[in-house]
Design a protein around this motif. Structure first.
Motif, PDB file in Angstrom:
ATOM      1  N   ALA A   1      81.104  41.330  73.919  1.00 46.76           N
ATOM      2  CA  ALA A   1      80.704  40.134  74.662  1.00 46.76           C
ATOM      3  C   ALA A   1      79.799  40.500  75.833  1.00 46.76           C
ATOM      4  O   ALA A   1      78.785  39.828  76.088  1.00 46.76           O
ATOM      5  N   LEU A   2      80.149  41.561  76.566  1.00 50.64           N
ATOM      6  CA  LEU A   2      79.305  42.010  77.668  1.00 50.64           C
ATOM      7  C   LEU A   2      77.924  42.429  77.168  1.00 50.64           C
ATOM      8  O   LEU A   2      76.896  42.115  77.781  1.00 50.64           O
ATOM      9  N   MET A   3      77.909  43.138  76.059  1.00 49.43           N
ATOM     10  CA  MET A   3      76.646  43.609  75.499  1.00 49.43           C
ATOM     11  C   MET A   3      75.731  42.434  75.148  1.00 49.43           C
ATOM     12  O   MET A   3      74.541  42.419  75.485  1.00 49.43           O
ATOM     13  N   LEU A   4      76.276  41.435  74.479  1.00 47.38           N
ATOM     14  CA  LEU A   4      75.498  40.252  74.119  1.00 47.38           C
ATOM     15  C   LEU A   4      75.068  39.473  75.361  1.00 47.38           C
ATOM     16  O   LEU A   4      73.947  38.965  75.443  1.00 47.38           O
ATOM     17  N   ASN A   5      75.980  39.374  76.327  1.00 46.90           N
ATOM     18  CA  ASN A   5      75.694  38.632  77.557  1.00 46.90           C
ATOM     19  C   ASN A   5      74.501  39.240  78.288  1.00 46.90           C
ATOM     20  O   ASN A   5      73.574  38.525  78.684  1.00 46.90           O
ATOM     21  N   VAL A   6      74.537  40.554  78.455  1.00 43.06           N
ATOM     22  CA  VAL A   6      73.439  41.216  79.171  1.00 43.06           C
ATOM     23  C   VAL A   6      72.134  41.107  78.395  1.00 43.06           C
ATOM     24  O   VAL A   6      71.087  40.760  78.954  1.00 43.06           O
ATOM     25  N   ALA A   7      72.201  41.382  77.100  1.00 41.55           N
ATOM     26  CA  ALA A   7      70.981  41.383  76.283  1.00 41.55           C
ATOM     27  C   ALA A   7      70.319  40.009  76.253  1.00 41.55           C
ATOM     28  O   ALA A   7      69.089  39.891  76.373  1.00 41.55           O
TER      29      ALA A   7
END
Length: 315
Positions: free
Chosen positions: A110-116
């Motif tokens: 979720a963090l990865m998608l959020n940042v990207a």
């Protein structure tokens, strides 16, 4: 028995029922926050068992726990526990291995998608009247580097399969079967930083991993790198990461943990390309239930109860 984690047994009272049946007298953390060293000292004098969160269990605390025979870590990280002292004094230490692996893997992704995709940044902008389009990064088909191929790292890899990502992996142990079955390019950390678009960290904080992500390593990264850490804060040098993010040397970061013990004053909070969490990756209802039950079972086992459950023992 002292129980310090605030979420323990919050969504299911079975852990408390198990202890009640066995006549366990419970001392709970009534403060609503992580206990300080002084607060721990005040509570450990008479307990024979502790279910511990991230509260300090250093030598100064433990030497006041004259009756202590077992510590059940509510989680897997034991850097807040003086394992050497425990071993010397015959105090068993257990961890709830794999109890929160799905929750942490979910949150990492979720963090990865959020940042990207700049989700939080776009959300905050819209709520402040900025409805402009913000160009973000693609995720599908990109290269993902997973540093640490334990249960959580493997969980992230399984989730990445749905995004058709090319997986690079590193671990001190080489599992040939897992690497081959999941088409992981097993390599070193430097290669991961040079070639990957996304990097997630899943290693413990030990001398060999402290400041693993530093200015030198970040200098090798792609300009569009997104790095995520939901493991332990000291793995990344916060000052070096701040400089890399502020100078747009890399695209962004997602952090659920920090190097400093006082993250509310971290410079990283000032950056729109750094999405942060309150060490909350493992805080799902399912993970809380699983960790609570395993911690109780581990402690009862180590206190010579009849409850039996296999789990990793830290000492």
């Amino acid at each position: 028995m002292l129980i310090t984690p605030r979420s323990f047994g919050k969504y299911d009272d079975e852990p408390f029922r198990i202890m009640k049946v066995r006549g366990v007298k419970i001392v709970e953390n009534e403060t609503g926050s992580v206990l300080s060293e002084r607060q721990m000292i005040d509570r450990v004098a008479d307990v024979d068992g502790i279910i511990a969160g991230v509260d300090p269990l250093n030598e100064e605390v433990l030497k006041h726990a004259k009756n202590l025979r077992a510590i059940a870590k509510y989680g897997v990280g034991t850097d807040n526990i003086d394992l050497g002292y425990c071993k010397k004094h015959g105090i068993a230490v257990s961890i709830t291995k794999n109890a929160n692996r799905n929750a942490v893997a979910d949150y990492t992704f979720a963090l990865m998608l959020n940042v990207a995709r700049r989700v939080t940044e776009i959300n905050n902008g819209c709520k402040q009247g900025d409805w402009s389009k913000k160009v973000a990064l693609d995720v599908f088909g990109k290269k993902l580097g997973v540093i640490g191929l334990g249960a959580i790292g493997r969980g992230v890899i399984h989730r990445a399969e749905g995004f058709d990502m090319q997986i690079y992996g590193y671990d001190v142990f080489h599992d040939d079967v897992f690497v081959e079955d999941n088409q992981v390019r097993f390599t070193d950390v430097e290669t991961i930083f040079k070639e990957c678009d996304f990097i997630t960290l899943h290693v413990p904080l030990i001398p060999s991993t402290e400041n693993l992500v530093n200015a030198e390593m970040l200098s090798k990264a792609k300009k569009n790198l997104v790095i995520v850490n939901a493991a332990r804060g000291g793995i990344i040098n916060d000052d070096d990461l701040y400089n890399a993010l502020k100078n747009k040397q890399i695209f962004g970061a997602g952090l659920d943990v920090f190097q400093t013990k006082d993250p509310q004053h971290s410079k990283l909070l000032q950056l729109p390309n750094c999405i942060v969490g309150s060490h909350t990756a493992a805080s799902s209802q399912g993970a809380v239930n699983s960790m609570s039950l395993r911690a109780v079972s581990n402690l009862m086992r180590d206190l010579n109860s009849s409850v039996e459950q296999e789990d990793n023992v830290a000492v």
